[in-house]
Design a protein around this motif. Structure first.
Motif, PDB file in Angstrom:
ATOM      1  N   GLN A  93      63.533  49.303  68.331  1.00 31.73           N
ATOM      2  CA  GLN A  93      62.378  48.996  69.429  1.00 31.73           C
ATOM      3  C   GLN A  93      61.156  49.486  68.498  1.00 31.73           C
ATOM      4  O   GLN A  93      60.063  48.709  68.901  1.00 31.73           O
ATOM      5  N   THR A  96      59.795  46.332  66.626  1.00 29.36           N
ATOM      6  CA  THR A  96      59.235  45.432  67.689  1.00 29.36           C
ATOM      7  C   THR A  96      58.024  45.823  67.955  1.00 29.36           C
ATOM      8  O   THR A  96      57.094  44.788  68.078  1.00 29.36           O
ATOM      9  N   SER A  99      55.721  44.847  65.062  1.00 33.39           N
ATOM     10  CA  SER A  99      55.525  43.580  65.024  1.00 33.39           C
ATOM     11  C   SER A  99      54.227  43.076  66.135  1.00 33.39           C
ATOM     12  O   SER A  99      53.282  42.420  65.999  1.00 33.39           O
ATOM     13  N   ARG A 100      54.234  43.704  67.335  1.00 35.82           N
ATOM     14  CA  ARG A 100      53.028  43.479  68.359  1.00 35.82           C
ATOM     15  C   ARG A 100      52.003  44.155  67.844  1.00 35.82           C
ATOM     16  O   ARG A 100      50.986  43.562  67.968  1.00 35.82           O
ATOM     17  N   ILE A 171      71.394  44.806  66.801  1.00 33.26           N
ATOM     18  CA  ILE A 171      70.193  44.776  67.464  1.00 33.26           C
ATOM     19  C   ILE A 171      70.538  44.982  69.033  1.00 33.26           C
ATOM     20  O   ILE A 171      71.391  43.959  69.370  1.00 33.26           O
ATOM     21  N   ASN A 173      68.519  44.583  71.890  1.00 35.72           N
ATOM     22  CA  ASN A 173      67.769  43.781  72.694  1.00 35.72           C
ATOM     23  C   ASN A 173      67.926  42.280  72.060  1.00 35.72           C
ATOM     24  O   ASN A 173      67.438  42.094  70.960  1.00 35.72           O
ATOM     25  N   ASP A 176      65.049  40.852  70.341  1.00 35.11           N
ATOM     26  CA  ASP A 176      64.593  41.195  69.134  1.00 35.11           C
ATOM     27  C   ASP A 176      65.359  40.371  67.919  1.00 35.11           C
ATOM     28  O   ASP A 176      64.714  40.399  66.868  1.00 35.11           O
ATOM     29  N   ARG A 177      66.337  39.637  68.261  1.00 36.75           N
ATOM     30  CA  ARG A 177      66.841  38.710  67.183  1.00 36.75           C
ATOM     31  C   ARG A 177      65.817  37.522  66.859  1.00 36.75           C
ATOM     32  O   ARG A 177      65.972  36.858  65.683  1.00 36.75           O
ATOM     33  N   ASP A 178      64.745  37.077  67.667  1.00 37.73           N
ATOM     34  CA  ASP A 178      63.939  36.062  67.377  1.00 37.73           C
ATOM     35  C   ASP A 178      62.992  36.563  66.356  1.00 37.73           C
ATOM     36  O   ASP A 178      62.459  37.800  66.309  1.00 37.73           O
ATOM     37  N   THR A 179      62.563  35.766  65.644  1.00 35.56           N
ATOM     38  CA  THR A 179      61.608  36.261  64.541  1.00 35.56           C
ATOM     39  C   THR A 179      60.247  36.037  65.069  1.00 35.56           C
ATOM     40  O   THR A 179      59.702  35.034  65.636  1.00 35.56           O
ATOM     41  N   PRO A 180      59.657  37.156  64.863  1.00 36.18           N
ATOM     42  CA  PRO A 180      58.204  37.286  65.376  1.00 36.18           C
ATOM     43  C   PRO A 180      57.220  36.250  64.845  1.00 36.18           C
ATOM     44  O   PRO A 180      57.307  35.959  63.599  1.00 36.18           O
TER      45      PRO A 180
END
Length: 190
Positions: A93, A96, A99-100, A171, A173, A176-180
């Motif tokens: 988390q 993530t 990344s935000r 992972i 969530n 979270d597997r998606d690439t930011p």
């Protein structure tokens, strides 16, 4: 007498086999513990970097409080949690949230130009790379250990001596597997 010697020899061989299997299980379990420790070292390096990053960003984007509070709150929760599995979930988390934070930082050209921010960003990128390697090593060690304790005939010894499967790092969530999509050149969508 010959039968007694044959039975005794079989017992000795069985005992030696059990010792060899036990020692192999202990060795692979210790590799898992070492791999987990290596991952923890990288997570600690990242956690130590977060306050500097937040302080640098805070001076530029004071009204983006939610993002900053999310990062600092997660770091505090991680420090206060003793359960390793819960810590791993929260570390995901935190990744993530970071990344935000970087995505929001795109809206602040002065921040993107800050030498301190760029240095912290590069250091975090290096730590994330090392963390990815540590996670892969850990998962490989877990795979080898779990395969060993579940394979016949070692599973007979492993089960009776209390060896249980180790958890892999995953992972929690699926998002979270998606690439930011984060860009620091000021163009494009985030």
């Amino acid at each position: 007498m010959t039968v007694l010697l044959a039975v005794l020899a079989l017992c000795v061989l069985a005992g030696l086999w059990c010792i060899a299997v036990y020692n192999g299980l202990v060795r692979t379990r210790n590799i898992v513990v070492e791999a987990r420790s290596g991952m923890d070292v990288q997570l600690k390096r990242r956690a130590d970097l977060v306050p500097n990053l937040v302080e640098t960003v805070k001076s530029y984007m004071g009204h983006e409080r939610g993002v900053l509070e999310s990062v600092t709150g997660l770091r505090a929760k991680i420090d206060a949690t003793a359960d390793p599995d819960s810590r791993l979930a929260m570390e995901g988390q935190l990744g993530t949230a970071l990344s935000r934070l970087f995505a929001v930082a795109e809206n602040y050209p002065a921040l993107r130009a800050s030498e301190n921010f760029l240095s912290l960003q590069q250091e975090l990128a290096a730590i994330e790379g090392e963390l990815q390697l540590a996670r892969r090593y850990y998962n490989g060690a877990v795979r080898d250990f779990n395969t060993r304790i579940q394979s016949f005939p070692a599973n007979l010894v492993a089960g009776s001596l209390g060896f249980t499967a180790a958890p892999s790092f995953e992972i929690e969530n699926p998002a979270d597997r998606d690439t930011p999509k984060v860009r620091f050149d000021g163009g494009g969508d985030s």
